[in-house]
Design a protein around this motif. Structure first.
Motif, mmCIF file in Angstrom:
data_model
loop_
_atom_site.group_PDB
_atom_site.id
_atom_site.type_symbol
_atom_site.label_atom_id
_atom_site.label_comp_id
_atom_site.label_asym_id
_atom_site.label_seq_id
_atom_site.Cartn_x
_atom_site.Cartn_y
_atom_site.Cartn_z
ATOM 1 N N UNK A 82 -0.405 -5.677 -7.846
ATOM 2 C CA UNK A 82 -1.489 -6.637 -7.620
ATOM 3 C C UNK A 82 -1.651 -7.536 -8.842
ATOM 4 N N UNK A 83 -1.674 -6.895 -10.020
ATOM 5 C CA UNK A 83 -1.897 -7.647 -11.252
ATOM 6 C C UNK A 83 -0.795 -8.689 -11.463
ATOM 7 N N UNK A 84 0.467 -8.291 -11.261
ATOM 8 C CA UNK A 84 1.575 -9.243 -11.392
ATOM 9 C C UNK A 84 1.426 -10.371 -10.386
ATOM 10 N N UNK A 85 1.024 -10.012 -9.162
ATOM 11 C CA UNK A 85 0.799 -11.030 -8.134
ATOM 12 C C UNK A 85 -0.242 -12.043 -8.581
ATOM 13 N N UNK A 86 -1.328 -11.527 -9.195
ATOM 14 C CA UNK A 86 -2.386 -12.418 -9.678
ATOM 15 C C UNK A 86 -1.848 -13.306 -10.800
ATOM 16 N N UNK A 135 -0.627 -10.466 -3.368
ATOM 17 C CA UNK A 135 -1.949 -9.891 -3.650
ATOM 18 C C UNK A 135 -2.640 -9.513 -2.346
ATOM 19 N N UNK A 136 -2.641 -10.472 -1.402
ATOM 20 C CA UNK A 136 -3.360 -10.279 -0.141
ATOM 21 C C UNK A 136 -2.879 -9.033 0.600
ATOM 22 N N UNK A 137 -1.567 -8.921 0.774
ATOM 23 C CA UNK A 137 -1.043 -7.780 1.531
ATOM 24 C C UNK A 137 -1.190 -6.476 0.756
ATOM 25 N N UNK A 138 -0.959 -6.517 -0.561
ATOM 26 C CA UNK A 138 -1.025 -5.283 -1.346
ATOM 27 C C UNK A 138 -2.448 -4.745 -1.392
ATOM 28 N N UNK A 139 -3.430 -5.645 -1.568
ATOM 29 C CA UNK A 139 -4.820 -5.187 -1.618
ATOM 30 C C UNK A 139 -5.204 -4.532 -0.287
ATOM 31 N N UNK A 140 -4.722 -5.104 0.813
ATOM 32 C CA UNK A 140 -5.029 -4.507 2.116
ATOM 33 C C UNK A 140 -4.413 -3.108 2.236
ATOM 34 N N UNK A 141 -3.173 -2.965 1.752
ATOM 35 C CA UNK A 141 -2.518 -1.653 1.792
ATOM 36 C C UNK A 141 -3.307 -0.642 0.960
ATOM 37 N N UNK A 142 -3.766 -1.076 -0.228
ATOM 38 C CA UNK A 142 -4.522 -0.165 -1.095
ATOM 39 C C UNK A 142 -5.823 0.265 -0.421
ATOM 40 N N UNK A 143 -6.528 -0.711 0.180
ATOM 41 C CA UNK A 143 -7.780 -0.369 0.864
ATOM 42 C C UNK A 143 -7.511 0.631 1.985
ATOM 43 N N UNK A 144 -6.412 0.423 2.710
ATOM 44 C CA UNK A 144 -6.043 1.349 3.787
ATOM 45 C C UNK A 144 -5.813 2.752 3.229
ATOM 46 N N UNK A 145 -5.043 2.821 2.133
ATOM 47 C CA UNK A 145 -4.755 4.125 1.521
ATOM 48 C C UNK A 145 -6.039 4.790 1.043
ATOM 49 N N UNK A 146 -6.930 3.982 0.459
ATOM 50 C CA UNK A 146 -8.193 4.489 -0.064
ATOM 51 C C UNK A 146 -9.044 5.084 1.061
ATOM 52 N N UNK A 147 -9.116 4.346 2.181
ATOM 53 C CA UNK A 147 -9.899 4.810 3.322
ATOM 54 C C UNK A 147 -9.303 6.103 3.895
ATOM 55 N N UNK A 148 -7.968 6.163 3.960
ATOM 56 C CA UNK A 148 -7.323 7.374 4.479
ATOM 57 C C UNK A 148 -7.614 8.571 3.572
ATOM 58 N N UNK A 149 -7.525 8.361 2.261
ATOM 59 C CA UNK A 149 -7.813 9.454 1.325
ATOM 60 C C UNK A 149 -9.241 9.959 1.516
ATOM 61 N N UNK A 150 -10.196 9.021 1.664
ATOM 62 C CA UNK A 150 -11.586 9.431 1.863
ATOM 63 C C UNK A 150 -11.770 10.215 3.158
#
Lengths: 276, 322
Positions: free
Chosen positions: B278-282, B290-305
């Motif tokens: 994400x940081x390199x993308x920024x 950035x757009x796609x990676x942030x969405x993937x991270x949010x998905x992973x975060x929600x799954x972990x929760x």
């Protein structure tokens, strides 16, 4: 406040630390720093700490003490503005959500869930990267991360308070909902909010420092503790004070805020009264 | 009873899907707020020299001439079919980049959590074993340090001390995966997970201490002690067993934070994880990344929760018994 000082030595030491740092920050706001934190002075590069330069000078001959002081002022300003914004918006959201329930609760809950679906630092980072960069937008980015925290912290207690007799009595006397919310509900959740404010301030300082370390905080040449530490990485062995001074100060600032938050929790949280 | 449970699961899953849709909208809108677009990002100042016809052709090529709603759903549709976009910097698709970086972050997160548990749980139990004693105070100091020392400061200090003083800098020689060279990989993971683990140990220590104190004051502990359960078994099975629920919840939450939240440490130690992506993308202004990676991270975060939620239902002795 006096109860805090009497009952919690940790809280007291937090207050002392914060007062000292506030004085230092006030020096920078009042323009009373010994040197200009931004002006470069190449002949006096890498001077070791001395009576003249309390924390030495950096690679451009700038006085490290003045820069650290200005950095504390900058961090404090961003953290306070961010948390103030998050407190007002989040508390209002939590009050409305818990008190009105129904559609408002659903809508606010939806927004909260979306914001909670991001790791906090990543959210702040993404927001900071899309906004034009100055100290205010950094504060806004941090604030948006903390709004849902305040919503969630206030909503629960509001839900249980609205079932309590004196609130019901207030309803039956025909007071408006907003009057009840601000006169009867808000004062009863104020201690929860105060504790959350202190803890959020310490996170806000850490987040701001992390962002400026990554180059996404307040843009240079304005001094910021995070970017000073970033620049000092390659200078550690030539001029260790360029790392130690801002590093120690940022830790001190966060320790002070954490101690204050812990002290407030021990004193104000009814669940902790008489315990410990 | 069973249908009630199933209803709750269905509601939870439906809620999660709704949240993820909201996340997608949020990410999309957030990145549209940036001045400029894909064209100016690629061409920089040269974009000003484009003729109107070239401008139009490029807009059509990137789909920028479509209404925003169409752009949004076409992006979302592409995400579903595995088309996350393309990174010109890495000359790779974002899907490939993510498939490389996500396991790295996952490995880092696992090591950090293990270290945090090894530090936090025993110290928390120790602190709770005698409140207001020296060991309790020591626990408080450790947790205060963990909460207050920024990860980037600890990382910078560790790196300069180890690299310069002892010549130990496994992270300086290009990252290797666990499968290429397990020994070097473990060395490279050591300092970053230590930094992250120390920070996470603090909330785990505090949670453990509070939970143990809470459980110990219960009647069933007194009963167990009265009926002669050996102290060790009492502490582990009865006390820790019941204190496990908040500890697991806190651990799951912290694990989620590390997906993307480890960005600073990944950057300092050159660990090619998803936060760094994400940081390199920024930094490279590659907003598709950035757009796609942030969405993937949010998905992973929600799954972990979600998994944490399930896990604590499994380990909670009260739920298990019924």
């Amino acid at each position: 406040m006096s109860a805090l000082l009497r009952r919690s030595p940790a809280g007291l030491s937090g207050v002392v630390i914060l007062v000292v740092l506030a004085v230092v920050a006030a020096l920078s706001y009042a323009g009373l720093l010994p040197y200009d934190p931004i002006a470069q002075n190449p002949p006096s590069r890498f001077l070791a700490p001395s009576g003249e330069h309390l924390f030495g000078t950096d690679q451009f001959g700038r006085d490290v003490f003045s820069r650290v002081a200005a950095g504390v002022g900058n961090s404090a300003l961003i953290a306070v503005v961010a948390v103030a914004f998050a407190t007002v918006v989040g508390t209002l959201g939590g009050l409305v959500s818990g008190f009105y329930r129904g559609l408002a609760d659903g809508a606010i809950g939806g927004v909260t869930n979306v914001l909670f679906a991001f790791p906090p630092l990543l959210l702040a980072l993404s927001l900071a990267s899309v906004l034009t960069r100055n100290w205010f937008t950094v504060a806004v980015a941090i604030a948006i991360v903390y709004v849902p925290i305040f919503i969630r912290v206030t909503r629960g207690p509001v839900l249980s308070l609205r079932e309590i007799e004196y609130v019901k009595a207030a309803v039956s006397t025909g007071q408006s909902r907003w009057q009840i919310m601000f006169r009867h509900v808000l004062p009863n959740i104020s201690s929860i909010i105060v504790i959350q404010v202190a803890l959020s301030l310490s996170w806000a300082v850490l987040t701001e420092a992390s962002l400026s370390f990554l180059g996404l905080g307040t843009p240079p040449p304005a001094p910021s503790l995070g970017s000073m530490i970033f620049e000092a990485r390659s200078l550690v062995f030539i001029a260790p004070w360029t790392l130690i001074a801002p590093g120690a100060v940022v830790v001190l600032l966060v320790v002070g805020l954490n101690l204050l938050g812990d002290g407030l929790r021990d004193t104000l949280d009814p669940r902790n009264r008489g315990k410990r | 009873m069973r249908s009630l449970v199933r209803n709750r699961v269905v509601r939870r899953v439906a809620g999660t899907v709704g949240t993820l849709f909201g996340v997608a909208v949020f990410v999309f809108v957030m990145l549209r707020a940036i001045p400029g677009n894909q064209i100016t990002a690629n061409l920089g100042t040269e974009a000003a020299a484009l003729t109107p016809a070239q401008q139009q052709a490029l807009e059509r090529y990137y789909g920028l001439d479509q209404p925003l709603v169409t752009q949004f759903f076409s992006w979302l549709g592409n995400m579903f079919t595995g088309n996350f976009g393309y990174s010109a910097r890495a000359q790779q698709s974002v899907l490939d980049l993510t498939l490389q970086s996500l396991p790295v972050t996952f490995e880092l997160a696992v090591f950090s959590i293990v270290l945090a548990l090894l530090i936090g749980v025993p110290l928390g139990m120790l602190a709770a074993s005698r409140t207001n004693s020296a060991r309790d105070a020591a626990g408080q100091v450790v947790s205060l340090a963990g909460l207050s020392i920024p990860a980037f400061l600890l990382a910078t200090t560790l790196l300069s001390v180890f690299a310069a003083s002892f010549g130990f800098n496994p992270n300086g020689q290009g990252f290797v995966s666990l499968f290429e060279d397990p020994l070097l990989n473990l060395q490279q993971m050591f300092m970053p997970s230590l930094v992250l683990g120390f920070g996470i140990a603090a909330p785990i220590l505090r949670t453990t201490r509070t939970a143990v104190l809470e459980v110990r004051s219960n009647d069933f502990v007194r009963t167990a002690r009265a009926k002669g359960v050996p102290e060790r078994r009492l502490q582990v099975r009865h006390v820790l067993g019941n204190a496990l629920v908040p500890i697991v919840t806190m651990t799951g939450l912290q694990f989620g934070y590390l997906l993307g939240g480890a960005v600073v440490v990944e950057q300092i130690f050159s660990v090619p994880g998803i936060g760094r992506q994400v940081l390199l993308g920024i930094q490279q202004k590659e907003y598709a990344v950035v757009q796609s990676t942030v969405l993937v991270i949010a998905l992973a975060f929600v799954i972990v929760n979600l998994l944490t939620d399930v896990l604590y239902r499994i380990i909670d002795p009260r739920v298990r018994a019924s």
